[in-house]
Structure formats: C-alpha cells, structure tokens
Design a protein around this motif. Structure first.
Motif, PDB file in Angstrom:
ATOM      1  N   LEU A  83      17.577  -3.038  -5.871  1.00  0.00           N
ATOM      2  CA  LEU A  83      18.515  -3.971  -5.814  1.00  0.00           C
ATOM      3  C   LEU A  83      18.164  -5.287  -6.234  1.00  0.00           C
ATOM      4  O   LEU A  83      18.607  -6.100  -7.043  1.00  0.00           O
ATOM      5  N   ASN A  84      16.854  -5.590  -5.468  1.00  0.00           N
ATOM      6  CA  ASN A  84      16.429  -7.170  -5.600  1.00  0.00           C
ATOM      7  C   ASN A  84      15.533  -7.059  -6.909  1.00  0.00           C
ATOM      8  O   ASN A  84      15.832  -8.427  -7.593  1.00  0.00           O
ATOM      9  N   LYS A  85      15.036  -6.143  -7.350  1.00  0.00           N
ATOM     10  CA  LYS A  85      14.453  -6.316  -8.613  1.00  0.00           C
ATOM     11  C   LYS A  85      15.433  -6.608  -9.972  1.00  0.00           C
ATOM     12  O   LYS A  85      15.186  -7.034 -11.159  1.00  0.00           O
ATOM     13  N   LEU A  86      16.519  -5.599  -9.705  1.00  0.00           N
ATOM     14  CA  LEU A  86      17.651  -5.679 -10.437  1.00  0.00           C
ATOM     15  C   LEU A  86      18.498  -7.039 -10.633  1.00  0.00           C
ATOM     16  O   LEU A  86      19.439  -7.159 -11.403  1.00  0.00           O
ATOM     17  N   GLY A  87      18.280  -7.902  -9.250  1.00  0.00           N
ATOM     18  CA  GLY A  87      18.837  -9.225  -9.242  1.00  0.00           C
ATOM     19  C   GLY A  87      20.420  -9.245  -8.732  1.00  0.00           C
ATOM     20  O   GLY A  87      21.234  -9.873  -8.893  1.00  0.00           O
ATOM     21  N   PHE A 123      29.638  -4.861  -9.332  1.00  0.00           N
ATOM     22  CA  PHE A 123      28.363  -4.180  -8.948  1.00  0.00           C
ATOM     23  C   PHE A 123      28.161  -3.303 -10.223  1.00  0.00           C
ATOM     24  O   PHE A 123      27.125  -3.136 -10.786  1.00  0.00           O
ATOM     25  N   TYR A 124      29.280  -2.188 -10.505  1.00  0.00           N
ATOM     26  CA  TYR A 124      29.048  -1.182 -11.436  1.00  0.00           C
ATOM     27  C   TYR A 124      28.729  -1.593 -12.956  1.00  0.00           C
ATOM     28  O   TYR A 124      27.856  -1.217 -13.645  1.00  0.00           O
ATOM     29  N   LYS A 125      29.185  -2.885 -13.029  1.00  0.00           N
ATOM     30  CA  LYS A 125      28.998  -3.488 -14.411  1.00  0.00           C
ATOM     31  C   LYS A 125      27.627  -3.975 -14.704  1.00  0.00           C
ATOM     32  O   LYS A 125      26.906  -3.589 -15.679  1.00  0.00           O
ATOM     33  N   ALA A 126      27.215  -4.516 -13.559  1.00  0.00           N
ATOM     34  CA  ALA A 126      25.654  -5.310 -13.692  1.00  0.00           C
ATOM     35  C   ALA A 126      24.695  -4.159 -13.564  1.00  0.00           C
ATOM     36  O   ALA A 126      23.483  -4.420 -14.042  1.00  0.00           O
ATOM     37  N   SER A 127      25.067  -3.093 -12.853  1.00  0.00           N
ATOM     38  CA  SER A 127      24.018  -2.128 -12.497  1.00  0.00           C
ATOM     39  C   SER A 127      23.741  -1.184 -13.799  1.00  0.00           C
ATOM     40  O   SER A 127      22.813  -0.580 -13.979  1.00  0.00           O
ATOM     41  N   ARG A 128      24.594  -1.468 -14.934  1.00  0.00           N
ATOM     42  CA  ARG A 128      24.220  -0.748 -16.021  1.00  0.00           C
ATOM     43  C   ARG A 128      22.873  -1.188 -16.496  1.00  0.00           C
ATOM     44  O   ARG A 128      22.250  -0.763 -17.255  1.00  0.00           O
ATOM     45  N   LEU A 143      24.710 -12.653 -16.827  1.00  0.00           N
ATOM     46  CA  LEU A 143      23.504 -13.154 -16.490  1.00  0.00           C
ATOM     47  C   LEU A 143      22.312 -12.352 -16.265  1.00  0.00           C
ATOM     48  O   LEU A 143      21.254 -12.697 -16.742  1.00  0.00           O
ATOM     49  N   MET A 144      22.400 -11.230 -15.592  1.00  0.00           N
ATOM     50  CA  MET A 144      21.432 -10.546 -15.318  1.00  0.00           C
ATOM     51  C   MET A 144      20.982  -9.841 -16.554  1.00  0.00           C
ATOM     52  O   MET A 144      19.648  -9.825 -16.806  1.00  0.00           O
ATOM     53  N   LYS A 145      21.679  -9.303 -17.423  1.00  0.00           N
ATOM     54  CA  LYS A 145      21.177  -8.714 -18.687  1.00  0.00           C
ATOM     55  C   LYS A 145      20.490  -9.960 -19.564  1.00  0.00           C
ATOM     56  O   LYS A 145      19.425  -9.629 -20.101  1.00  0.00           O
ATOM     57  N   ALA A 146      21.033 -11.102 -19.303  1.00  0.00           N
ATOM     58  CA  ALA A 146      20.279 -12.320 -20.243  1.00  0.00           C
ATOM     59  C   ALA A 146      18.992 -12.520 -19.751  1.00  0.00           C
ATOM     60  O   ALA A 146      17.950 -12.709 -20.291  1.00  0.00           O
ATOM     61  N   LYS A 147      18.966 -12.626 -18.342  1.00  0.00           N
ATOM     62  CA  LYS A 147      17.655 -12.607 -17.826  1.00  0.00           C
ATOM     63  C   LYS A 147      16.621 -11.563 -18.296  1.00  0.00           C
ATOM     64  O   LYS A 147      15.423 -11.679 -18.605  1.00  0.00           O
ATOM     65  N   MET A 148      17.009 -10.220 -18.028  1.00  0.00           N
ATOM     66  CA  MET A 148      16.143  -9.135 -18.377  1.00  0.00           C
ATOM     67  C   MET A 148      15.652  -9.252 -19.997  1.00  0.00           C
ATOM     68  O   MET A 148      14.532  -9.099 -20.219  1.00  0.00           O
ATOM     69  N   LEU A 149      16.667  -9.473 -20.862  1.00  0.00           N
ATOM     70  CA  LEU A 149      16.274  -9.850 -22.278  1.00  0.00           C
ATOM     71  C   LEU A 149      15.383 -10.811 -22.291  1.00  0.00           C
ATOM     72  O   LEU A 149      14.408 -10.799 -23.201  1.00  0.00           O
ATOM     73  N   MET A 150      15.595 -12.017 -21.789  1.00  0.00           N
ATOM     74  CA  MET A 150      14.878 -13.461 -22.174  1.00  0.00           C
ATOM     75  C   MET A 150      13.355 -13.030 -21.487  1.00  0.00           C
ATOM     76  O   MET A 150      12.303 -13.334 -21.976  1.00  0.00           O
ATOM     77  N   GLU A 151      13.226 -11.988 -20.268  1.00  0.00           N
ATOM     78  CA  GLU A 151      11.790 -11.895 -19.888  1.00  0.00           C
ATOM     79  C   GLU A 151      11.105 -10.880 -20.776  1.00  0.00           C
ATOM     80  O   GLU A 151       9.963 -11.061 -20.803  1.00  0.00           O
ATOM     81  N   ILE A 152      11.902  -9.922 -21.492  1.00  0.00           N
ATOM     82  CA  ILE A 152      11.369  -9.145 -22.604  1.00  0.00           C
ATOM     83  C   ILE A 152      10.734  -9.877 -23.758  1.00  0.00           C
ATOM     84  O   ILE A 152       9.534  -9.963 -24.167  1.00  0.00           O
ATOM     85  N   ALA A 153      11.570 -11.252 -24.045  1.00  0.00           N
ATOM     86  CA  ALA A 153      11.284 -12.045 -25.051  1.00  0.00           C
ATOM     87  C   ALA A 153       9.776 -12.813 -24.716  1.00  0.00           C
ATOM     88  O   ALA A 153       8.990 -12.899 -25.599  1.00  0.00           O
TER      89      ALA A 153
END
Length: 334
Positions: free
Chosen positions: A202-206, A225-230, A298-308
């Motif tokens: 959960l911590n790594k997923l934000g 929670f269910y939406k963000a956990s996708r 925002l969680m998806k935005a973070k993950m995508l920006m980290e990939i970039a």
C-alpha cells in the motif's frame, strides 16, 4: 512504563519510550480530546534500539500514539508483561476514541489485546487471527510458533475481539483470506494480487496514508480505494506475486497473460530513448498522459511520470513533477 502511566493518570501530555523484558514502547500524548492510536509491529519489525513501527506515522497524523513492538518475535505478543501493561492502559487511557492498527503478526497482537485495551475500532492489514491449529488447521506458516506457544491461553484468538473495523487483505492468497474472514462484522477490503505484506504494498502504491486517514475519520466509502488500486498494473510487485506459487488461481493461460504484461512493463521502465522502440515522442506521450491524469487520478499520474523520468533521467521538468506528486501523495513509511 511508569512514565506513560503517570501521564495518563494525571491527564498530562508528553512523549517518551520505555522497554520491558521483551516489550519496546514509544508514546506520544498531546491532546486527550483527540483519538489514541495503538500500533503493534509486524513480525521482524521489532528492535530494541529503533523507534517502534507506526509511531512516527501516527504522530505526524496528529493523534495520540502508543506504539508497541517486540524485542524478540518468539513470544508472538504472548508476554505476561504486555498483558499487565495492557490492563493498566485499559484502566487509565481516557480519550475521545481508542483505535488500533496492525499488520500480519501486529494485526494479531492489536486484536488479541483489543478488549483489554478497550479499543473501539481496528484497522488490520493482512492480519493473523490465530496460529492455533485447532482453529485453522490449514495454516502452514510459522510452524515453530504453532508447536511451542500455548495457543489455548488468553492470547489464543484475535477474532473474538469486540471491536469493529476494517480488514485489508489479498483474497487471492488463500491463507491470508482464511485469516481475514474470521473477523466477523468487519469491513473486508480487498487488494488483489499482492499477497502478504499489505502495508508495504500500500505504501509503494501511495494508498497507505489516505487509507489510515480515512480510518481515523471513520470513513466507510472505499470506492476511491478500489479505483486507485487498479494502478497496481504499473507496480512490479503485483506481477511478481501473481506469478508466484502462492497464487493458487494461476492457470497456464493466466500465467501467459501476466508474463506478457510484466514484460511490457519491464521494457517500458528499463528502456532508453531510441532503444527497444521507445523514442523521445513516446516519452513525451507518457509525460502528457501523466499531466492529463493530475486532476483525475494523482496516483496514476505519479506512476506514469516516474516511468517517463526513468526513460529521461535528465529531465528537470519530470523531476519537479515527481517531487511534487510525492509531496502530495506520500506519507511516512509504515
């Protein structure tokens, strides 16, 4: 111990720590009109010379905290000295609400003492309810502790708690599911495909900080929670567990699909511009996709920006955005 009990008896504020024979306790008492949060450390998180698990996190969330950990895991919280401490705390702790938080073995600890501590609500992450083979004969973990501890004692079963609350677990992990479902009348929240160690995932997923804040505020809507956990499909740990032997639902067809998705994610993360078909325009597309998700997820935005950023490590704008997302999302590691 006396310093904490004296604060509670006088309804004074203060911070400190103490150690008993096998118990380490850190406490922070700031306001008796605010909730008190008990935290119990999971297996392997205890140390005599470090701050107890969950203490800094709770303190930063501006609640009163009593954080308990074990110097040695061998007791599984079945310590007479802890029982005596809990009895005293249950008599003296008088706050607006008493809450408990624990994961794995810590989930067992905080639930098995919850009645003595007079805890109103519990947040349990992949908790053990018991290791008693007479109650859960299917449980195959921690065999030494099953054989050598007295599971017919008062420390037998955390699931008999009178508290209400929330249990977060992975329903695909059979053993964790067996343990979680024993907590009757609890809200069962599912995080598929990560296995055990839910707090770490959960911590790594934000998601951990918001989950705990929602719990403190007695939130009951977990749609967010269910939406963000996708977004775990952007998380390597998800694919790693889904392919493990612990996943009893892993058919050959599912394994092929998971392997394909895992390969695509690894390629995207590890590739460099111009190599393996990833170009500068591809990176710009990922960046722009992250920006498009800022206001929606925002969680998806973070993950995508980290990939970039991994694909363009010299990108100052990407660094700035990742830092900004972290400040908005990340809480202290629990």
């Amino acid at each position: 111990m006396d310093s904490l009990l004296a604060l509670l008896k006088k309804k004074s504020t203060g911070q400190g720590s103490f150690a008993l024979e096998n118990i380490k306790c850190d406490f922070f008492i700031s306001d008796f009109d605010k909730p008190l949060l008990y935290t119990f450390a999971p297996f392997g998180e205890a140390s005599a010379d470090t701050i107890s698990w969950g203490f800094e996190f709770g303190k930063n969330l501006d609640v009163n905290v009593i954080a308990i950990s074990l110097v040695s895991n061998e007791s599984w919280y079945q310590d007479p000295e802890l029982y005596e401490l809990a009895l005293n705390l249950g008599k003296l702790a008088n706050f607006s609400e008493i809450l408990g938080y624990g994961g794995s073995m810590g989930g067992f600890g905080v639930s098995v003492y919850s009645n003595i501590l007079k805890i109103d609500r519990l947040l349990l992450l992949n908790p053990f309810s018991t290791l008693d083979p007479n109650i859960i004969p299917e449980e195959t973990r921690f065999r030494w502790y099953q054989r050598n501890l007295e599971w017919d004692s008062r420390f037998n079963d955390g699931a008999i708690t009178c508290s209400k609350g929330v249990v977060v677990y992975d329903p695909l992990f059979k053993l964790d599911a067996l343990q979680a479902k024993r907590f009757k009348d609890f809200k069962l929240v599912k995080l598929h495909g990560v296995g055990h160690q839910i707090p770490m995932h959960l911590n790594k997923l934000g998601l951990l900080k918001r989950l705990v804040i929602d719990f403190l505020n007695n939130g009951s809507d977990f749609a967010w929670f269910y939406k963000a956990s996708r977004n775990r499909r952007f998380y390597p740990g998800y694919f790693a567990w889904m392919q493990s032997q612990e996943n009893i639902h892993l058919t050959q067809r599912r394994k092929a699909t998971i392997t394909k998705c895992q390969h695509s994610l690894k390629k995207l993360i590890s590739s460099k511009p111009g190599v393996d078909s990833v170009t500068g325009k591809d990176i710009d597309f990922i960046r722009d996709l992250a920006l498009d998700n800022e206001s929606k997820d925002l969680m998806k935005a973070k993950m995508l920006m980290e990939i970039a950023l991994k694909l363009r490590p010299e990108g100052e704008f990407l660094k700035m955005k990742v830092s900004s997302y972290n400040k908005r999302l990340d809480g202290p590691d629990l």
